[in-house]
Scaffold this active site. Structure first.
Site, PDB file in Angstrom:
ATOM      1  N   SER A   1      -0.362  13.567   8.631  1.00  0.00           N
ATOM      2  CA  SER A   1      -0.455  14.998   8.291  1.00  0.00           C
ATOM      3  C   SER A   1      -1.381  15.226   7.090  1.00  0.00           C
ATOM      4  O   SER A   1      -2.093  16.234   7.045  1.00  0.00           O
ATOM      5  CB  SER A   1       0.935  15.585   8.030  1.00  0.00           C
ATOM      6  OG  SER A   1       1.511  15.043   6.868  1.00  0.00           O
TER       7      SER A   1
ATOM      8  N   ASN B   1      -5.420   6.847  -3.688  1.00  0.00           N
ATOM      9  CA  ASN B   1      -4.169   6.777  -2.937  1.00  0.00           C
ATOM     10  C   ASN B   1      -3.280   7.963  -3.322  1.00  0.00           C
ATOM     11  O   ASN B   1      -3.304   8.414  -4.468  1.00  0.00           O
ATOM     12  CB  ASN B   1      -3.431   5.472  -3.291  1.00  0.00           C
ATOM     13  CG  ASN B   1      -2.110   5.340  -2.551  1.00  0.00           C
ATOM     14  OD1 ASN B   1      -2.033   5.589  -1.340  1.00  0.00           O
ATOM     15  ND2 ASN B   1      -1.055   4.959  -3.256  1.00  0.00           N
TER      16      ASN B   1
ATOM     17  N   HIS C   1       0.709   8.975  -3.578  1.00  0.00           N
ATOM     18  CA  HIS C   1       2.043   8.371  -3.590  1.00  0.00           C
ATOM     19  C   HIS C   1       3.073   9.492  -3.754  1.00  0.00           C
ATOM     20  O   HIS C   1       2.900  10.379  -4.602  1.00  0.00           O
ATOM     21  CB  HIS C   1       2.156   7.364  -4.743  1.00  0.00           C
ATOM     22  CG  HIS C   1       3.466   6.643  -4.734  1.00  0.00           C
ATOM     23  ND1 HIS C   1       3.707   5.566  -3.906  1.00  0.00           N
ATOM     24  CD2 HIS C   1       4.624   6.872  -5.409  1.00  0.00           C
ATOM     25  CE1 HIS C   1       4.950   5.155  -4.084  1.00  0.00           C
ATOM     26  NE2 HIS C   1       5.522   5.931  -4.986  1.00  0.00           N
TER      27      HIS C   1
ATOM     28  N   ASP D   1       0.366   0.722  -6.864  1.00  0.00           N
ATOM     29  CA  ASP D   1       0.712   1.983  -7.541  1.00  0.00           C
ATOM     30  C   ASP D   1       0.477   1.954  -9.054  1.00  0.00           C
ATOM     31  O   ASP D   1       1.135   2.680  -9.800  1.00  0.00           O
ATOM     32  CB  ASP D   1       2.184   2.369  -7.265  1.00  0.00           C
ATOM     33  CG  ASP D   1       2.466   2.507  -5.779  1.00  0.00           C
ATOM     34  OD1 ASP D   1       1.551   2.898  -5.037  1.00  0.00           O
ATOM     35  OD2 ASP D   1       3.603   2.219  -5.368  1.00  0.00           O
TER      36      ASP D   1
HETATM   37  C1  GAR Z   1       2.979  10.667   2.411  1.00  0.00           C
HETATM   38  O1  GAR Z   1       4.136  11.248   1.901  1.00  0.00           O
HETATM   39  C2  GAR Z   1       2.361   9.745   1.385  1.00  0.00           C
HETATM   40  O2  GAR Z   1       2.526  10.162   0.064  1.00  0.00           O
HETATM   41  C3  GAR Z   1       3.151   8.472   1.633  1.00  0.00           C
HETATM   42  O3  GAR Z   1       3.240   8.375   3.029  1.00  0.00           O
HETATM   43  C4  GAR Z   1       3.322   9.716   3.563  1.00  0.00           C
HETATM   44  C5  GAR Z   1       2.370   9.829   4.722  1.00  0.00           C
HETATM   45  O4  GAR Z   1       2.557  11.039   5.394  1.00  0.00           O
HETATM   46  N1  GAR Z   1       2.471   7.325   1.066  1.00  0.00           N
HETATM   47  C6  GAR Z   1       3.124   6.304   0.514  1.00  0.00           C
HETATM   48  O5  GAR Z   1       4.341   6.211   0.498  1.00  0.00           O
HETATM   49  C7  GAR Z   1       2.232   5.218  -0.086  1.00  0.00           C
HETATM   50  N2  GAR Z   1       2.963   4.387  -0.969  1.00  0.00           N
HETATM   51  P1  GAR Z   1       1.493  11.533   6.460  1.00  0.00           P
HETATM   52  O6  GAR Z   1       1.212  10.360   7.419  1.00  0.00           O
HETATM   53  O7  GAR Z   1       2.177  12.664   7.170  1.00  0.00           O
HETATM   54  O8  GAR Z   1       0.263  11.959   5.738  1.00  0.00           O
END
Ligand code: GAR
Length: 189
Positions: free
Chosen positions: A13, A102, A104, A145
């Protein structure tokens, strides 16, 4: 033109928001999408926006020659990690120093590090009864991170009754900010 490669593992997303934001941008374009998961949602977004998208399993991400030549072939300047759950190998950190961003889903340094991703972050935040959570956008270095923070935004989660509500509140905030912060960071370099 500054060319972005989006790396994504999940529903994609955030990638979708980035694709939309830069759709007709004059200076920045999404030139490549990479996912380690064949069934990742990002492939349908890539199709919609007519962007090249490649499935590269975890092993392939660690293949220096393969990755560097692919990124060179697509003339990539920036790598954007939008929910990418494979550790970025050192050769990429070196080749793209201060050019990997990135996102997070917590207010780092809280709730970061190995094993802290996606729902695990929100579960831990919920268990600790935090009143606020948020997002962090940071440069990627060799440590999980720990790279320099570029941007943070926080939100009230005091009324969340489960980790899923924390997740959706934070995700909405991610959608609001990520593409704009990418744009500002690239413009400032
Ligand atoms: C997001 O919330 C992002 O911050 C997290 O994965 C999700 C992906 O959502 N990332 C992490 O946790 C990285 N450590 P999406 O696929 O709907 O964009």
């Amino acid at each position: 033109m500054q060319k972005i490669a989006i790396f994504a593992s999940g529903s994609g997303s955030n990638a979708q928001c980035i694709l939309k934001h830069f759709q007709s941008h004059k200076k920045i374009t999404v030139a490549l999408i990479i996912s380690n998961r064949k069934e990742a949602g990002v492939f349908s977004h890539a199709l919609y926006y007519d962007k090249p998208a490649i499935h590269i399993p975890r092993k392939g991400i660690a293949d220096k020659n393969k990755m560097l030549s692919l990124l060179k072939q697509h003339e990539i300047d920036w790598i954007i990690l939008a929910g990418f759950l494979v550790k970025i190998p050192e050769f990429l950190v070196e080749a793209f120093a201060n050019r990997i961003l990135n996102i997070h889903p917590s207010l780092l340094p809280k709730y970061g590090g190995p094993g802290m991703y996606g729902k695990h972050v929100h579960q831990a935040v919920f268990n600790t009864k935090e009143l606020r959570s948020g997002l962090t956008i940071h440069f990627v270095n060799e440590e999980y991170d720990k790279g320099k923070i570029v941007f943070q935004a926080s939100c009230d989660i005091s009324k969340a009754s489960n980790p899923q509500e924390v997740a959706s509140t934070v995700l909405a905030l991610e959608h609001l900010h990520f593409a704009k912060v990418i744009e500002q960071t690239i413009n400032n370099q």
